[in-house]
Motif scaffolding. Structure first.
Motif, PDB file in Angstrom:
ATOM      1  N   LYS A   1      -5.577  -6.660   8.020  1.00 38.39           N
ATOM      2  CA  LYS A   1      -6.188  -5.489   8.648  1.00 38.39           C
ATOM      3  C   LYS A   1      -6.074  -5.507  10.163  1.00 38.39           C
ATOM      4  CE  LYS A   1      -9.600  -5.004   4.943  1.00 38.39           C
ATOM      5  NZ  LYS A   1     -11.057  -5.036   4.618  1.00 38.39           N
TER       6      LYS A   1
ATOM      7  N   MET B   1       0.812  -1.205   0.000  1.00 41.19           N
ATOM      8  CA  MET B   1       0.000   0.000   0.000  1.00 41.19           C
ATOM      9  C   MET B   1       0.849   1.259   0.000  1.00 41.19           C
ATOM     10  SD  MET B   1      -3.272  -0.833   2.407  1.00 41.19           S
ATOM     11  CE  MET B   1      -2.322  -1.272   3.859  1.00 41.19           C
TER      12      MET B   1
ATOM     13  N   SER C   1      -6.604  -1.722  11.033  1.00 41.56           N
ATOM     14  CA  SER C   1      -7.001  -0.821   9.957  1.00 41.56           C
ATOM     15  C   SER C   1      -8.339  -1.224   9.357  1.00 41.56           C
ATOM     16  CB  SER C   1      -5.935  -0.793   8.856  1.00 41.56           C
ATOM     17  OG  SER C   1      -5.792  -2.071   8.248  1.00 41.56           O
ATOM     18  N   ASP C   2      -9.021  -2.194   9.963  1.00 42.64           N
ATOM     19  CA  ASP C   2     -10.344  -2.615   9.511  1.00 42.64           C
ATOM     20  C   ASP C   2     -11.385  -1.626  10.018  1.00 42.64           C
ATOM     21  OD1 ASP C   2     -12.976  -4.263  10.393  1.00 42.64           O
ATOM     22  OD2 ASP C   2     -12.160  -5.030   8.513  1.00 42.64           O
TER      23      ASP C   2
ATOM     24  N   LEU D   1      -3.580   3.450   6.933  1.00 42.52           N
ATOM     25  CA  LEU D   1      -3.767   2.186   6.215  1.00 42.52           C
ATOM     26  C   LEU D   1      -5.193   2.048   5.707  1.00 42.52           C
ATOM     27  CD1 LEU D   1      -1.786  -0.278   8.534  1.00 42.52           C
ATOM     28  CD2 LEU D   1      -0.936   1.267   6.753  1.00 42.52           C
TER      29      LEU D   1
ATOM     30  N   HIS E   1      -6.761   1.429   1.532  1.00 41.57           N
ATOM     31  CA  HIS E   1      -7.017   0.005   1.330  1.00 41.57           C
ATOM     32  C   HIS E   1      -7.978  -0.193   0.154  1.00 41.57           C
ATOM     33  CE1 HIS E   1      -7.692  -4.212   2.100  1.00 41.57           C
ATOM     34  NE2 HIS E   1      -6.756  -4.165   3.021  1.00 41.57           N
TER      35      HIS E   1
END
Length: 347
Positions: A26, A1, A38-39, A257, A261
C-alpha cells in the motif's frame, strides 16, 4: 488487482497502470522522487497534514500570472452549477453526436449541450478542436479579452462572468476559469459515462442496469474512477508519517488502488452496483474517495453524477450501442481514466 472480465467486457490498461495494479503493498516507490500510497489511513494523514497548495489544484491553480481569488472560485462554482442544471432541464442535441469514439464523442456532445448558447467568440472557448491547439486557444483568448460579447446576447452564467469582469486581468482569469471549468466538467462526465457504459456490458445487461443508474455510476466511480491519482508535492511535510517518504519526494495518492483493495472491499474486482443499495451517502463509505481528497475535492462533484446519469439516459433512450469489434477496450495512461471504444446511436 487488475480487473477480471466484467459482464462480457474487459479492459486493457496501459503498461504503467498495469504495473501499479500488480503491486500488493500500500506504500511503494514509483521512481527516484515519487512515492505511491493506497492505504486509506495514511492517505487521511497525508491529506490532513497541510492544506492543498495553489499549484496542486486543477481548475483553481494560478491563471494570467496570479492566484485565483476565493470569491472568483466560488462564483465559478455557482455559475457552473446554474448552467448544468439549466442544461439538464433542456432538450439534448441530436443524439447522432454521441456516435463515434468514446469518450471524445460525449465530450463534444456535452459541450454543445451546455455551452453552445454562448455568443462568439466565447463559445469557441469550449470547443474541443480549439482547446486541443495551444495556438488556437491563445487566439481565442485574445479575441474574448477584447470582445466578450454584449449584455443583450444571452448565454451561460459562466460567459456572463467574463462579460462582467471589471478589468483586463480579471477578464483573463474569468476566461481561464471558463475554459478549465467547461473542459474539466465535460471531460470528467464523458469519462464516467463511458466507463459505466462499458462496465454494464451488452444491451441485455444495460437494460437491467438502467433500473438504478445512480448505483451503476457509484460502482463505476469505485472500479474505474476517472480521477484515479492525485499528487502532493514536497514530501518534507510527510516524512514523519511513513519511513518511505523523503523530503524531496512527491506523493501520489491512488483511489484506483484503494477502491479495489480486498482489505476494504468484498469481491473488489467485481462490478456490483447492488453494493450501493441503501447507502445514503456513498462518499462517507470508508476507503472510497471518488472525487479526490479533503482540501482538493472536485469542486463540481455535486454535478457529475446527475449529469452523467442524464447523459446515459439520453443515450439509452436513443438506443446507443457499443460497436467496438473487440470485447477488450484500452485504458491509456491519461490524467483521466477512461475506456476507449466506439458506439453508435440508433436512428
Amino acid at each position: 488487482m487488475a480487473s477480471a472480465p466484467v459482464r462480457g467486457h474487459s479492459v486493457v490498461y496501459a503498461p504503467r497502470i498495469q504495473d501499479l495494479l500488480a503491486r500488493g503493498e500500500k506504500v511503494f516507490r514509483i521512481d527516484a522522487t515519487t512515492v505511491g500510497v493506497s492505504d486509506c489511513h495514511l492517505i487521511a494523514e497525508i491529506v490532513a497534514e497541510r492544506p492543498v497548495s495553489a499549484m496542486e489544484r486543477s481548475v483553481y491553480k494560478p491563471a494570467a500570472g496570479a492566484d485565483i481569488p476565493h470569491d472568483s472560485a466560488t462564483r465559478t462554482i455557482r455559475a457552473l452549477g446554474q448552467d448544468v442544471m439549466e442544461g439538464i432541464r433542456t432538450p439534448p442535441p441530436p443524439t447522432r453526436g454521441l456516435s463515434g469514439s468514446w469518450p471524445y464523442a460525449p465530450t463534444s456532445y456535452l459541450r454543445r449541450w451546455l455551452f453552445s448558447s454562448d455568443p462568439l467568440p466565447v463559445s469557441l472557448l469550449s470547443k474541443r478542436g480549439v482547446t486541443r491547439s495551444d495556438t488556437l486557444s491563445r487566439i481565442v483568448d485574445r479575441a474574448v479579452t477584447v470582445w466578450p460579447g454584449s449584455d443583450t446576447e444571452g448565454g451561460t452564467a459562466l460567459a456572463e462572468q467574463i462579460r462582467d469582469a471589471s478589468g483586463t486581468q480579471e477578464r483573463r482569469q474569468a476566461i481561464a476559469l471558463y475554459r478549465r471549468a467547461t473542459a474539466t466538467l465535460c471531460d470528467g462526465v464523458a469519462a464516467l459515462a463511458g466507463n459505466a457504459l462499458w462496465l454494464m456490458g451488452q444491451e441485455r445487461e444495460q437494460e437491467a442496469a438502467r433500473a438504478d443508474l445512480t448505483a451503476v455510476l457509484w460502482e463505476t466511480l469505485r472500479l474505474l474512477p476517472p480521477a484515479w491519482m492525485l499528487f502532493r508535492k514536497g514530501g518534507d511535510a510527510y516524512t514523519g508519517l511513513h519511513p518511505e517518504i523523503r523530503p524531496e519526494d512527491r506523493v501520489a495518492l491512488f483511489p484506483l488502488l484503494m477502491h479495489r483493495h480486498p482489505d476494504y472491499w468484498p469481491d473488489p474486482l467485481e462490478f456490483r452496483p447492488e453494493r450501493w443499495a441503501g447507502v445514503a451517502d456513498p462518499e462517507k463509505t470508508p476507503a472510497f474517495m471518488p472525487f479526490g481528497f479533503e482540501g482538493a475535492r472536485c469542486w463540481a462533484k455535486h454535478l457529475v453524477v446527475p449529469l452523467a446519469e442524464r447523459l446515459l439516459t439520453v443515450a439509452f433512450d436513443n438506443r446507443l450501442v457499443i460497436r467496438s469489434p473487440q470485447q477488450e477496450a484500452p485504458v491509456p495512461l491519461r490524467s483521466l481514466l477512461s475506456v476507449r471504444f466506439d458506439a453508435e446511436a440508433g436512428a
